[in-house]
Design an enzyme around this catalytic site. Structure first.
Site, PDB file in Angstrom:
ATOM      1  N   THR A 191       0.130  36.952  13.799  1.00 23.45           N
ATOM      2  CA  THR A 191       0.450  36.007  12.731  1.00 23.45           C
ATOM      3  C   THR A 191       1.740  35.275  13.108  1.00 23.45           C
ATOM      4  O   THR A 191       2.321  35.517  14.170  1.00 23.45           O
ATOM      5  CB  THR A 191       0.668  36.726  11.389  1.00 23.45           C
ATOM      6  OG1 THR A 191       1.880  37.498  11.464  1.00 23.45           O
ATOM      7  CG2 THR A 191      -0.506  37.647  11.052  1.00 23.45           C
ATOM      8  N   GLY A 213     -30.601  51.741 -27.219  1.00 19.29           N
ATOM      9  CA  GLY A 213     -30.599  50.443 -26.551  1.00 19.29           C
ATOM     10  C   GLY A 213     -29.632  49.458 -27.154  1.00 19.29           C
ATOM     11  O   GLY A 213     -29.520  48.328 -26.667  1.00 19.29           O
ATOM     12  N   HIS A 219     -34.080  43.715 -31.093  1.00 22.36           N
ATOM     13  CA  HIS A 219     -35.076  44.471 -30.339  1.00 22.36           C
ATOM     14  C   HIS A 219     -35.845  43.557 -29.390  1.00 22.36           C
ATOM     15  O   HIS A 219     -36.912  43.925 -28.901  1.00 22.36           O
ATOM     16  CB  HIS A 219     -36.055  45.169 -31.286  1.00 22.36           C
ATOM     17  CG  HIS A 219     -35.389  46.053 -32.273  1.00 22.36           C
ATOM     18  ND1 HIS A 219     -35.151  45.659 -33.579  1.00 22.36           N
ATOM     19  CD2 HIS A 219     -34.866  47.304 -32.153  1.00 22.36           C
ATOM     20  CE1 HIS A 219     -34.526  46.633 -34.210  1.00 22.36           C
ATOM     21  NE2 HIS A 219     -34.337  47.643 -33.365  1.00 22.36           N
ATOM     22  N   GLY A 230      -0.082  29.577  13.388  1.00 24.83           N
ATOM     23  CA  GLY A 230       1.101  29.787  12.559  1.00 24.83           C
ATOM     24  C   GLY A 230       2.312  30.146  13.374  1.00 24.83           C
ATOM     25  O   GLY A 230       3.425  29.667  13.113  1.00 24.83           O
ATOM     26  N   CYS A 262      -4.500  24.202   9.708  1.00 30.88           N
ATOM     27  CA  CYS A 262      -3.098  24.618   9.842  1.00 30.88           C
ATOM     28  C   CYS A 262      -2.195  23.421  10.088  1.00 30.88           C
ATOM     29  O   CYS A 262      -1.139  23.278   9.457  1.00 30.88           O
ATOM     30  CB  CYS A 262      -2.961  25.627  10.973  1.00 30.88           C
ATOM     31  SG  CYS A 262      -1.266  26.208  11.227  1.00 30.88           S
ATOM     32  N   LYS A 273     -30.176  49.892 -41.113  1.00 34.36           N
ATOM     33  CA  LYS A 273     -30.510  48.470 -40.914  1.00 34.36           C
ATOM     34  C   LYS A 273     -31.904  48.194 -41.475  1.00 34.36           C
ATOM     35  O   LYS A 273     -32.789  49.052 -41.427  1.00 34.36           O
ATOM     36  CB  LYS A 273     -30.455  48.114 -39.427  1.00 34.36           C
ATOM     37  CG  LYS A 273     -29.065  48.287 -38.827  1.00 34.36           C
ATOM     38  CD  LYS A 273     -29.012  47.859 -37.375  1.00 34.36           C
ATOM     39  CE  LYS A 273     -29.936  48.659 -36.496  1.00 34.36           C
ATOM     40  NZ  LYS A 273     -29.642  50.112 -36.552  1.00 34.36           N
ATOM     41  N   GLY A 321       3.184  39.827   2.233  1.00 29.89           N
ATOM     42  CA  GLY A 321       2.045  39.367   3.019  1.00 29.89           C
ATOM     43  C   GLY A 321       1.264  40.485   3.662  1.00 29.89           C
ATOM     44  O   GLY A 321       0.085  40.326   3.983  1.00 29.89           O
ATOM     45  N   SER A 361      -2.006  30.148   2.284  1.00 32.51           N
ATOM     46  CA  SER A 361      -1.192  31.320   2.563  1.00 32.51           C
ATOM     47  C   SER A 361       0.074  30.952   3.325  1.00 32.51           C
ATOM     48  O   SER A 361       1.130  31.578   3.142  1.00 32.51           O
ATOM     49  CB  SER A 361      -2.004  32.352   3.354  1.00 32.51           C
ATOM     50  OG  SER A 361      -2.524  31.782   4.540  1.00 32.51           O
TER      51      SER A 361
END
Length: 576
Positions: A494, A59, A222, A559, A404, A110, A486, A446
């Site tokens: 587009t 663990g 633990h 666009g 846009c 340990k 692109g 973009s």
């Protein structure tokens, strides 16, 4: 409380499957049949040297088996999740290493009662069989001001000891010498952790409850509760509090640290913090230590000793001198050991100055014969984009965020400001480069990126010449850049559906007779208008519109309409 889901096959088999997964993934490791023991796959390389064995409950991955390799551990013994391994498996590992030719075996353990007992039994049984074996107990926990009789717990600082021990063993040091060096080194190590959540053993409920918005300081690996709960604070404050507590001289388990000391820092992910958080915590820890005058020689940042899925981190510090640093830097093939730089972190210049940007056009270009024409064209473009802002926004609402027109109006305003304050270069290549920079910095989205690509790719073709052939090459280069980066093509609904047909027409500029350029431009504008209108009936295959159902896309692409409008503005200005 619900039992947390985990991506396992079986609660009972998860440790065995995890060990097999590790060994299958790394050619330098093998399993000891019949035991939860991982060993180096090259035992011959340990002959005549001290073998190093560690382990404990599972663990905590990548501890402990992830630190097996040349220059670190020879093997690791795993118990069930958060449970000490049985002494029989520890003894089997010791005997395998001893009979494989090791000059002795050192166990690094340990400081937990179960680990001490089970590893201790194996040590005594091995000694009774004549094996030269010894044990080093690591107790680096700085949580408790008044440690109980059990003493400080062993935490992530144990990994430091694995590394030092491995380097000493690789050098051929004797068992007694390694033990003496490590016992001294353990006095120079401190660890303290903080958590924003508990963890849960597979098949069980969380180990403790932690209300939302609170964090636990000084917890064990633990899932044991810590020493203090408080509200979640900023990374800087949390790290500062950890280091203050670790080094508080009124705390009997503190690490003595003063200005001028040199340290190795480990920022350990307890399981579920993001890499982003660990990087922020690392920056905070380095800054806090350097403010105290402490020299940070090396930084380990990542997952080294986890607590299953606990969302927390621990800081471990080890005070070092040059000899300890050489041991720390020594080569290891252990799969979980990071590829650390051997350059000191403190005192290093963090920043490289960027190359100076090219001077603005007004600084290096004078107006030319075309500057007055350019001004008229740009003013016409800005005017048409501002006039059609709302129309473009309306078209965009069906397919995007409705911005846009506003985006195009933004760049129109920017260009208008630029026209009032800048010298317009007569060199058209420089003009396009300047416009590309304006679009890049101010338009955004973009659309801004696509226009910037177009202008940037076209600009070099117009620096030396601006005849029809140069324009044809420039426009072709611009559209190819837009398609390449692109990812769209004509027919994808587009802006390319207006631009590409127009550019195909404008390629005729290279062969147009004198005085025939306006005729070509007129035809190109008509192609752009037709292309924009055609998008009304196209299925979107790129851009945000591609995520919108086709029945909602009944208007032309905004666009494409914007591109057609820009080209018409150019034509009208040149005619005037």
């Amino acid at each position: 409380m619900e039992v947390r889901r985990k991506l396992l096959n079986s609660v009972d088999r998860c440790v065995d499957e995890a060990l097999e997964g590790l060994v299958r993934s790394h050619g330098g490791l093998v399993l000891l049949r019949g035991h939860r023991v991982v060993l180096r796959s090259d035992p011959q390389s340990i002959k005549g040297k001290v073998a190093l064995l560690s382990g404990g409950g599972s663990g905590h991955e990548p501890a402990h088996a992830g630190f097996i390799g040349e220059g670190m551990l020879s093997g690791a013994v795993a118990g069930s999740v958060f449970a000490s391994p049985p002494p029989g498996s520890v003894l089997a590992a010791i005997l395998t290493l001893w009979k494989g030719g090791a000059s002795g075996v050192l166990l690094i353990v340990k400081n937990y009662t179960g680990d001490r007992l089970n590893f201790g039994i194996a040590v005594e049984q091995a000694r009774s069989q004549g094996v030269p074996v010894d044990i080093v107990i690591v107790a680096d926990d700085c949580a408790f001001a008044q440690p109980s009789k059990a003493g400080r717990r062993g935490l992530c600082g144990t990994v430091f000891i694995h590394k030092l021990a491995g380097a000493l063993a690789e050098k051929g040091c004797a068992l007694g010498d390694i033990v003496a060096r490590l016992n001294e080194a353990t006095k120079t190590i401190g660890t303290l952790g903080v958590s924003l959540s508990p963890c849960s053993v597979p098949g069980c409920q969380p180990t403790f409850q932690l209300p939302s918005g609170e964090m636990e300081l000084g917890l064990g690996i633990h899932g044991e509760s810590g020493i203090k709960r408080s509200k979640v604070d900023s990374a800087d404050e949390v790290v500062k509090n950890i280091i203050n507590h670790m080094t508080d001289s009124s705390n009997k388990s503190h690490l003595s640290l003063k200005s001028g000391d040199k340290v190795v820092l480990c920022v350990n992910n307890l399981g579920a913090l993001s890499c982003l958080e660990i990087a922020v915590d690392s920056k905070a820890a380095i800054h806090c230590l350097e403010e105290r005058g402490v020299l940070v020689a090396r930084v380990m940042s990542g997952s080294f000793m986890t607590s299953l899925e606990m969302a927390g981190m621990s800081l471990s510090l080890m005070k070092v001198d040059e000899e300890m640093l050489r041991l720390f830097d020594a080569k290891t093939t252990a799969p979980a050991w990071p590829n650390l730089s051997t350059t000191s972190v403190s005192g290093r210049n963090l920043f490289l100055e960027p190359a100076e940007k090219s001077a603005a056009a007004s600084d290096k270009c004078s107006e030319g014969a075309l500057s007055s024409v350019i001004r008229l064209v740009l003013e016409a473009i800005c005017k048409i984009l501002l006039q059609r802002q709302e129309e473009l926004n309306a078209l965009d609402r069906a397919a995007g965020d409705g911005g846009c027109g506003s985006t195009h109006a933004l760049v129109a305003n920017v260009i208008q400001e630029w026209l009032q304050t800048s010298t317009i270069p007569g060199n058209l290549g420089q003009l396009l480069a300047d416009l590309a920079l304006l679009v890049q910095e101010r338009m955004g989205g973009s659309s801004g990126a696509l226009y910037c690509l177009f202008l940037s790719a076209a600009a070099p073709h117009l620096r030396q010449n601006c005849d029809g052939a140069a324009w044809a090459k420039a426009l072709h280069a611009g559209t190819e850049a837009m398609k390449r980066y692109g990812g769209a093509e004509p027919g994808d609904r587009t802006m390319l559906d207006a631009l590409c047909p127009a550019v195909e027409e404008l390629k005729k500029l290279s062969t147009a007779p004198p005085g025939g350029h306006n005729t070509v431009l007129q035809a190109a504008v008509e192609k752009a208008d037709s292309g924009a209108e055609s998008t009304r009936n196209l299925t979107a295959r790129a851009g945000r519109a591609s995520y919108v159902a086709s029945e909602h896309l009944t208007q032309p692409d905004p666009g494409a309409v914007a591109v057609a409008a820009i080209l018409r503005a150019v034509l009208d200005a040149l005619k005037a």
